[in-house]
Write a protein that holds these residues in place. Structure first.
Motif, short mmCIF file in Angstrom:
data_model
loop_
_atom_site.label_atom_id
_atom_site.label_comp_id
_atom_site.label_asym_id
_atom_site.label_seq_id
_atom_site.Cartn_x
_atom_site.Cartn_y
_atom_site.Cartn_z
N GLY A 1 9.40 -5.37 -2.07
CA GLY A 1 10.21 -5.08 -3.30
C GLY A 1 10.20 -3.64 -3.43
O GLY A 1 9.48 -2.99 -2.75
N GLN A 2 11.08 -3.31 -4.28
CA GLN A 2 11.48 -1.98 -4.47
C GLN A 2 10.30 -1.32 -5.59
O GLN A 2 10.29 -1.64 -6.64
N ARG A 3 9.33 -0.46 -5.11
CA ARG A 3 8.28 -0.02 -5.78
C ARG A 3 8.34 1.48 -5.90
O ARG A 3 7.52 2.04 -6.72
N ASN A 4 9.43 2.11 -5.48
CA ASN A 4 9.78 3.54 -5.67
C ASN A 4 8.46 4.40 -5.30
O ASN A 4 8.10 5.18 -6.28
N PRO A 5 7.98 4.21 -4.34
CA PRO A 5 6.72 5.06 -3.73
C PRO A 5 7.01 6.56 -3.72
O PRO A 5 6.03 7.38 -3.86
N PHE A 6 8.24 7.08 -3.65
CA PHE A 6 8.56 8.40 -3.49
C PHE A 6 8.85 9.07 -4.72
O PHE A 6 9.58 10.16 -4.81
N GLU B 1 0.88 -1.21 -0.06
CA GLU B 1 0.14 0.00 0.07
C GLU B 1 0.97 1.17 -0.11
O GLU B 1 0.26 2.34 -0.29
N MET B 2 1.98 1.23 0.31
CA MET B 2 3.13 2.21 0.15
C MET B 2 3.47 2.61 -1.16
O MET B 2 4.35 2.15 -1.65
N ASP B 3 2.35 2.91 -1.94
CA ASP B 3 2.66 3.36 -3.40
C ASP B 3 2.69 4.82 -3.66
O ASP B 3 2.72 5.73 -2.80
N SER B 4 2.92 5.01 -4.73
CA SER B 4 3.24 6.59 -5.16
C SER B 4 2.00 7.40 -5.11
O SER B 4 2.08 8.59 -4.68
N ASN B 5 0.88 6.97 -5.35
CA ASN B 5 -0.33 7.68 -5.21
C ASN B 5 -0.52 7.86 -3.73
O ASN B 5 -0.84 9.07 -3.62
#
Length: 402
Positions: free
Chosen positions: A198-203, A154-158
């Protein structure tokens, strides 16, 4: 280690959709969990376990299949994070336990639980500053998100863009926003390094840079007004004023460095100390105004030079933090009393020294050396360390101007 896959079970009726389910295998024992989604056989690639989009399908069906694909990907990511968490904690578990935790994700914890655990570990190994900065950032995020734990998926860019919008709506300045984001990113990256997600790049879509801030310096005449203000009726404000002036007298020494000065650091008319922030060692010629402040307070019960850390039996860092809060609060009120156009803080003393030194035509390399730059790249510009006598002469020139 457990493995998880998405499987398709065709309907016994050829014209009907079949069911998709997750299969978890651990210690050769397989368990299944329905995903809640259904597809036609032509929409599933059994060999690659993937949703496919048949040619010529209607737009509505296409969107449905894409949503199923996204949901399955998220489900697999959740399973993998959960399994990584179990493996990382060296916990004995079964395939049934994996399904149980998947159904109740708050039991194994997500980003917020991990962050608090990390902060506790940092405190235990003495990384107090890092723990405090992580705590500040996490508290801000929790005010936005709430206390409910957040799965790593849930720690995503949105979500981080929503958090950034929340900060803007609450008038948080860009640099503070960046400060929170950079520390949350550091926590997230630690979890990635530990294999918990995994690395989702949320920032990637939020601001994590540093804006140039408007420096808050005051001229020499204001320093004189602060020094000459009658504060005999307000001892706490007088104390704050003395520490502000001591910082100015010592070439803008930071409050944390002042707090940890020891009496043994003053020898043969020279005050020597290492900056808490960078570890750089600095030497300051001891001047009369500095001694006057030291003489004003009784520190006989401690090994510290200034009356900031006063009780040797209590936590030194807590005393320093409390004193910093008190001093800045009183300085702000002093600034308001004097009608200054900026909030008066201990930081103002540091920048004021640099600005006044520059107005006296003291070279920038000398100012840089005097203040102990915290950037190695900046100090490299000035090549070799300057002669301490040059720096002391600069400080004497400023103090004599008062």
């Amino acid at each position: 280690m457990a493995t998880v896959k998405v499987k398709f079970r065709a309907s016994s009726v050829k014209t009907k959709e079949g069911a998709l389910y997750y299969q978890v295998i651990h210690d050769r024992l397989a368990r299944q969990l329905r995903s809640g989604y259904k597809l036609y056989p032509s929409e599933w690639d059994t060999e690659r376990s993937k949703v496919i989009l048949p040619s010529g399908i209607e737009e509505g069906r296409r969107y449905y299949l894409l949503s199923v694909k996204a949901a399955l990907d998220n489900g697999l990511a959740r399973f993998k994070e959960l399994i990584a968490w179990l493996e990382h904690g060296n916990m004995p578990y079964t395939a049934d336990k994996v399904l149980e935790l998947y159904a109740s994700p708050t039991e194994y914890g997500g980003f917020i639980t991990y962050a608090r655990k990390l902060i506790g570990e940092l405190k235990q190994i003495g990384k107090i500053c890092t723990a405090e900065t992580y705590t500040t950032a996490l508290n801000s995020f929790v005010r936005f998100h709430g206390e409910r734990d957040l799965l790593f998926e849930e720690m995503d860019s949105n979500r981080m863009v929503q958090y950034e919008t929340y900060l803007k709506e609450n008038n948080v300045c860009p640099n503070s926003t960046s400060y929170y984001m950079r520390n949350l990113r550091a926590i997230y990256n630690r979890a990635v390094e530990e294999g918990l997600t995994g690395q989702r790049n949320p920032f990637k879509h939020v601001y994590t840079g540093v804006d140039k801030t408007v420096k808050r310096a005051v001229p020499l005449k204001v320093i004189r007004r602060i020094r000459e203000a009658d504060l005999t009726q307000t001892p706490a404000m007088d104390y704050a004023r003395d520490l502000f002036l001591f910082s100015f007298y010592t070439r803008g020494m930071s409050f944390v460095d002042m707090a940890y000065l020891k009496k043994k650091d003053l020898q043969n008319g020279v005050l020597s100390y290492r900056r808490q922030k960078t570890g750089q060692q600095l030497f300051i010629k001891w001047e009369k105004p500095m001694q006057e402040i030291v003489d004003k307070y009784d520190t006989s019960g401690t090994s510290y030079l200034l009356p900031i850390i006063k009780d040797m039996k209590m936590d030194a860092r807590r005393q320093y933090k409390n004193a910093a809060h008190l001093v800045n609060d009183k300085l702000k009120k002093l600034g308001e009393r004097l009608g200054l156009g900026i909030p008066l803080t201990t930081y103002v003393a540091r920048h004021a020294w640099a600005s006044i030194a520059r107005s006296k035509n003291i070279p920038l390399p000398t100012i840089s050396e005097a203040m102990g730059h915290d950037s190695e790249n900046t100090t490299r510009i000035y090549l070799a360390s300057l002669d301490a006598s040059v720096v002391d002469k600069a400080n004497s020139l400023i103090l004599k101007s008062l």
